[in-house]
Design a protein around this motif. Structure first.
Motif, short mmCIF file in Angstrom:
data_model
loop_
_atom_site.label_atom_id
_atom_site.label_comp_id
_atom_site.label_asym_id
_atom_site.label_seq_id
_atom_site.Cartn_x
_atom_site.Cartn_y
_atom_site.Cartn_z
N TYR A 15 0.85 -1.17 -0.11
CA TYR A 15 0.02 0.26 -0.15
C TYR A 15 0.94 1.19 -0.05
O TYR A 15 1.75 1.37 0.69
N THR A 19 -0.36 7.86 -2.49
CA THR A 19 -1.22 7.86 -3.63
C THR A 19 -2.57 7.20 -3.26
O THR A 19 -3.41 7.27 -3.97
N ARG A 21 -3.06 4.00 -3.17
CA ARG A 21 -3.11 3.07 -4.11
C ARG A 21 -2.45 1.66 -3.68
O ARG A 21 -1.34 1.64 -3.02
N GLY A 23 -0.37 -1.92 -5.03
CA GLY A 23 0.15 -2.01 -6.25
C GLY A 23 1.22 -3.28 -5.78
O GLY A 23 1.61 -3.57 -4.74
N PRO A 37 -0.23 -1.48 -10.59
CA PRO A 37 -1.62 -1.71 -10.10
C PRO A 37 -1.95 -3.42 -10.11
O PRO A 37 -1.40 -4.08 -11.11
N GLU A 58 -7.66 -4.09 1.62
CA GLU A 58 -7.17 -3.49 0.60
C GLU A 58 -6.79 -4.01 -0.45
O GLU A 58 -6.92 -3.63 -1.65
N ALA A 62 -8.58 -3.73 -4.17
CA ALA A 62 -7.85 -3.42 -5.37
C ALA A 62 -8.18 -4.29 -6.25
O ALA A 62 -8.31 -4.23 -7.59
N ARG A 65 -11.73 -3.94 -7.79
CA ARG A 65 -11.61 -2.70 -8.59
C ARG A 65 -11.19 -3.07 -10.20
O ARG A 65 -11.46 -2.61 -11.10
#
Length: 130
Positions: A15, A19, A21, A23, A37, A58, A62, A65
């Motif tokens: 994490y 940002t 985000r 990845g 990503p 998380e 992700a 999404r």
């Protein structure tokens, strides 16, 4: 916050709070960490000191999404489907599929005609576009 060294293994999910985000860790690019990503896409650089392992929530968020983005992506436009695709001049692959279509047409095998059209469009998309 310090990230344990074991977190910096390629493929580990991290994490990035800068940002917000999540990845997959790819490696270092100079002093910065490179993350991609989860669903693929453009990598970004992050400050390694700020990274931490992503929580299960998380990671799942992700992944969902990314799956939703793939699901809602528009497929390529196949062109007008009411007309059969024309073979590209000089291409043996196109010529072979066009011959297969004509043989199916002569045998009144409409399913095989459709199959040949699909294969010809697929061949043209893979071999003749972009």
């Amino acid at each position: 916050m310090r990230t344990e060294p074991a977190a910096f293994e390629p493929g580990n999910v991290l994490y990035d709070p800068a940002t917000a985000r999540v990845g997959a860790y790819q490696g270092l690019t100079g002093p910065r960490a490179l993350l991609r990503p989860l669903g693929g896409g453009r990598e970004w650089e992050a400050e390694p000191a700020g990274l931490r392992r992503a929580t299960d929530r998380e990671r799942i968020d992700a992944g969902l999404r990314a799956a939703n983005e793939r699901t809602h992506a528009r497929p390529p436009d196949p062109g007008p489907l009411e007309r059969p695709p024309l073979p590209v001049a000089g291409c043996e692959g196109c010529a072979g599929l066009a011959e297969r279509r004509e043989a199916a047409r002569a045998a009144f095998d409409h399913s095989a005609v459709t199959d040949a059209n699909v294969l010809l469009r697929q061949h043209q998309r893979e071999e003749h576009e972009g």
